[in-house]
Design a protein around this motif. Sequence first.
Motif, PDB file in Angstrom:
ATOM      1  N   LEU A  11      27.378 -63.687  55.085  1.00  0.00           N
ATOM      2  CA  LEU A  11      27.436 -65.094  55.478  1.00  0.00           C
ATOM      3  C   LEU A  11      28.719 -65.457  56.198  1.00  0.00           C
ATOM      4  O   LEU A  11      28.745 -66.385  57.004  1.00  0.00           O
ATOM      5  CB  LEU A  11      27.284 -65.974  54.234  1.00  0.00           C
ATOM      6  N   LEU A  12      29.798 -64.749  55.907  1.00  0.00           N
ATOM      7  CA  LEU A  12      31.080 -65.060  56.528  1.00  0.00           C
ATOM      8  C   LEU A  12      31.307 -64.300  57.831  1.00  0.00           C
ATOM      9  O   LEU A  12      32.165 -64.698  58.628  1.00  0.00           O
ATOM     10  CB  LEU A  12      32.226 -64.751  55.550  1.00  0.00           C
ATOM     11  N   ALA A  13      30.577 -63.216  58.032  1.00  0.00           N
ATOM     12  CA  ALA A  13      30.765 -62.436  59.254  1.00  0.00           C
ATOM     13  C   ALA A  13      30.268 -63.236  60.461  1.00  0.00           C
ATOM     14  O   ALA A  13      29.166 -63.793  60.430  1.00  0.00           O
ATOM     15  CB  ALA A  13      30.013 -61.111  59.170  1.00  0.00           C
ATOM     16  N   PRO A  14      31.050 -63.310  61.536  1.00  0.00           N
ATOM     17  CA  PRO A  14      30.619 -64.095  62.701  1.00  0.00           C
ATOM     18  C   PRO A  14      29.449 -63.478  63.457  1.00  0.00           C
ATOM     19  O   PRO A  14      28.733 -64.176  64.165  1.00  0.00           O
ATOM     20  CB  PRO A  14      31.877 -64.145  63.574  1.00  0.00           C
ATOM     21  N   ARG A  15      29.237 -62.174  63.311  1.00  0.00           N
ATOM     22  CA  ARG A  15      28.133 -61.498  63.994  1.00  0.00           C
ATOM     23  C   ARG A  15      27.449 -60.548  63.018  1.00  0.00           C
ATOM     24  O   ARG A  15      28.083 -60.029  62.095  1.00  0.00           O
ATOM     25  CB  ARG A  15      28.641 -60.706  65.207  1.00  0.00           C
ATOM     26  N   PRO A  16      26.142 -60.294  63.208  1.00  0.00           N
ATOM     27  CA  PRO A  16      25.437 -59.404  62.274  1.00  0.00           C
ATOM     28  C   PRO A  16      25.980 -57.979  62.297  1.00  0.00           C
ATOM     29  O   PRO A  16      25.899 -57.267  61.299  1.00  0.00           O
ATOM     30  CB  PRO A  16      23.979 -59.473  62.751  1.00  0.00           C
ATOM     31  N   GLU A  17      26.522 -57.539  63.451  1.00  0.00           N
ATOM     32  CA  GLU A  17      27.091 -56.189  63.508  1.00  0.00           C
ATOM     33  C   GLU A  17      28.286 -56.054  62.564  1.00  0.00           C
ATOM     34  O   GLU A  17      28.466 -55.019  61.912  1.00  0.00           O
ATOM     35  CB  GLU A  17      27.520 -55.857  64.940  1.00  0.00           C
ATOM     36  N   LEU A  18      29.084 -57.124  62.472  1.00  0.00           N
ATOM     37  CA  LEU A  18      30.231 -57.087  61.573  1.00  0.00           C
ATOM     38  C   LEU A  18      29.785 -57.145  60.117  1.00  0.00           C
ATOM     39  O   LEU A  18      30.423 -56.563  59.240  1.00  0.00           O
ATOM     40  CB  LEU A  18      31.180 -58.248  61.891  1.00  0.00           C
ATOM     41  N   ALA A  19      28.682 -57.847  59.850  1.00  0.00           N
ATOM     42  CA  ALA A  19      28.140 -57.865  58.490  1.00  0.00           C
ATOM     43  C   ALA A  19      27.671 -56.470  58.085  1.00  0.00           C
ATOM     44  O   ALA A  19      27.913 -56.014  56.957  1.00  0.00           O
ATOM     45  CB  ALA A  19      26.996 -58.865  58.396  1.00  0.00           C
ATOM     46  N   THR A  20      26.999 -55.780  59.004  1.00  0.00           N
ATOM     47  CA  THR A  20      26.564 -54.406  58.730  1.00  0.00           C
ATOM     48  C   THR A  20      27.760 -53.492  58.505  1.00  0.00           C
ATOM     49  O   THR A  20      27.762 -52.659  57.589  1.00  0.00           O
ATOM     50  CB  THR A  20      25.713 -53.882  59.900  1.00  0.00           C
ATOM     51  N   LEU A  21      28.794 -53.656  59.330  1.00  0.00           N
ATOM     52  CA  LEU A  21      29.999 -52.851  59.175  1.00  0.00           C
ATOM     53  C   LEU A  21      30.668 -53.112  57.829  1.00  0.00           C
ATOM     54  O   LEU A  21      31.089 -52.169  57.140  1.00  0.00           O
ATOM     55  CB  LEU A  21      30.973 -53.154  60.316  1.00  0.00           C
ATOM     56  N   GLY A  22      30.754 -54.384  57.437  1.00  0.00           N
ATOM     57  CA  GLY A  22      31.358 -54.703  56.151  1.00  0.00           C
ATOM     58  C   GLY A  22      30.574 -54.121  54.991  1.00  0.00           C
ATOM     59  O   GLY A  22      31.156 -53.613  54.020  1.00  0.00           O
ATOM     60  N   GLY A  23      29.236 -54.180  55.064  1.00  0.00           N
ATOM     61  CA  GLY A  23      28.420 -53.587  54.014  1.00  0.00           C
ATOM     62  C   GLY A  23      28.586 -52.080  53.929  1.00  0.00           C
ATOM     63  O   GLY A  23      28.663 -51.505  52.836  1.00  0.00           O
ATOM     64  N   GLN A  24      28.661 -51.422  55.085  1.00  0.00           N
ATOM     65  CA  GLN A  24      28.842 -49.965  55.101  1.00  0.00           C
ATOM     66  C   GLN A  24      30.205 -49.573  54.537  1.00  0.00           C
ATOM     67  O   GLN A  24      30.329 -48.606  53.782  1.00  0.00           O
ATOM     68  CB  GLN A  24      28.708 -49.448  56.537  1.00  0.00           C
ATOM     69  N   LEU A  25      31.241 -50.334  54.905  1.00  0.00           N
ATOM     70  CA  LEU A  25      32.572 -50.033  54.384  1.00  0.00           C
ATOM     71  C   LEU A  25      32.631 -50.263  52.872  1.00  0.00           C
ATOM     72  O   LEU A  25      33.273 -49.497  52.140  1.00  0.00           O
ATOM     73  CB  LEU A  25      33.616 -50.896  55.091  1.00  0.00           C
ATOM     74  N   GLY A  26      31.978 -51.321  52.407  1.00  0.00           N
ATOM     75  CA  GLY A  26      31.952 -51.567  50.971  1.00  0.00           C
ATOM     76  C   GLY A  26      31.235 -50.468  50.214  1.00  0.00           C
ATOM     77  O   GLY A  26      31.698 -50.038  49.142  1.00  0.00           O
ATOM     78  N   MET A  27      30.119 -49.981  50.770  1.00  0.00           N
ATOM     79  CA  MET A  27      29.406 -48.894  50.098  1.00  0.00           C
ATOM     80  C   MET A  27      30.229 -47.603  50.130  1.00  0.00           C
ATOM     81  O   MET A  27      30.239 -46.833  49.170  1.00  0.00           O
ATOM     82  CB  MET A  27      28.055 -48.666  50.763  1.00  0.00           C
ATOM     83  N   SER A  28      30.940 -47.357  51.232  1.00  0.00           N
ATOM     84  CA  SER A  28      31.792 -46.171  51.316  1.00  0.00           C
ATOM     85  C   SER A  28      32.923 -46.241  50.290  1.00  0.00           C
ATOM     86  O   SER A  28      33.289 -45.225  49.679  1.00  0.00           O
ATOM     87  CB  SER A  28      32.375 -46.047  52.723  1.00  0.00           C
TER      88      SER A  28
END
Length: 286
Positions: free
Chosen positions: A195-212
């Motif tokens: 919800l806070l990411a300005p673009r969906p690509e950044l949301a995907t990146l944040g989710g991937q980094l969190g899972m890593s």
Amino acid sequence: MTTLSGSAASGSAVTAQATAGRLPGARRDAGEEPEPAPLAPGARLLPALSAVYRAQLSRARVARIPLLFVATFQSIGIMILMRGVVSGGEDARAVVAGSSVLVVAFVALNLLAQYFGQLRATGGLDHYATLPVPPAAVVLGAAGAYASFTVPGAAVTAVAGSVLFKLPLAHLWVLAGVVPLAGAALSGLGAALGLLAPRPELATLGGQLGMSAALLLGVLPASHLPGPIGWARDLLPSTYGVEALAHSFDARPDWPLVTADLGVCAAVGVLSLALATWAYRRAAVR
């Protein structure tokens, strides 16, 4: 005379009521605006939460089950690889516990961040904003639905890891507390990222980094991590769920310590879901 006076009085009363707009069907003046109709009362939290949860569960049942298999096989594959490095003891308990919670991180953190990121980018939040449901019901319903899908995968991973590393199965019931509490903490974090990411690509990146981060800091034994990395591990919400499950593999678990870890995980879950609710309100009004 009496009859005429009564008729005049009745006519005056009718005229006054029609002018005040209290008679149904009475005409209004051309410049007079109609009175707004009263709005229906908003839905209460628990019924709204139940409705959103069932809707999200039905929607994700088809789309997310294949990804749940991927998350489970991924965690089991990691344990098989670690079997060549770790033989048993405290390290084995950490690997099995971290791999089990990793299933939760993959679905509740990674996929939920992507879901809310796409929902915000495509204008799907406008649909929820028009519904008379509290913002907390939307966040909690989606988070609960995604976290529910992690239960079978986490259980299968924990049982497979216990057999692989010859750990006791007697206290695996601790998963009943670890999965929902770790799922709440990670779901709230994933929703907030999306919800806070300005673009969906950044949301995907944040989710991937969190899972890593959940993979590296949760599966690897804490004793093998350098000092600064160990401090980062303490900040990860899923760490305390991993610790609680790892302690349950002891021959005589320290139950006060397990309870304390679950309590910390629950507190972090409340904070992360509150953050996600605030992020939803912020994104919905923009």
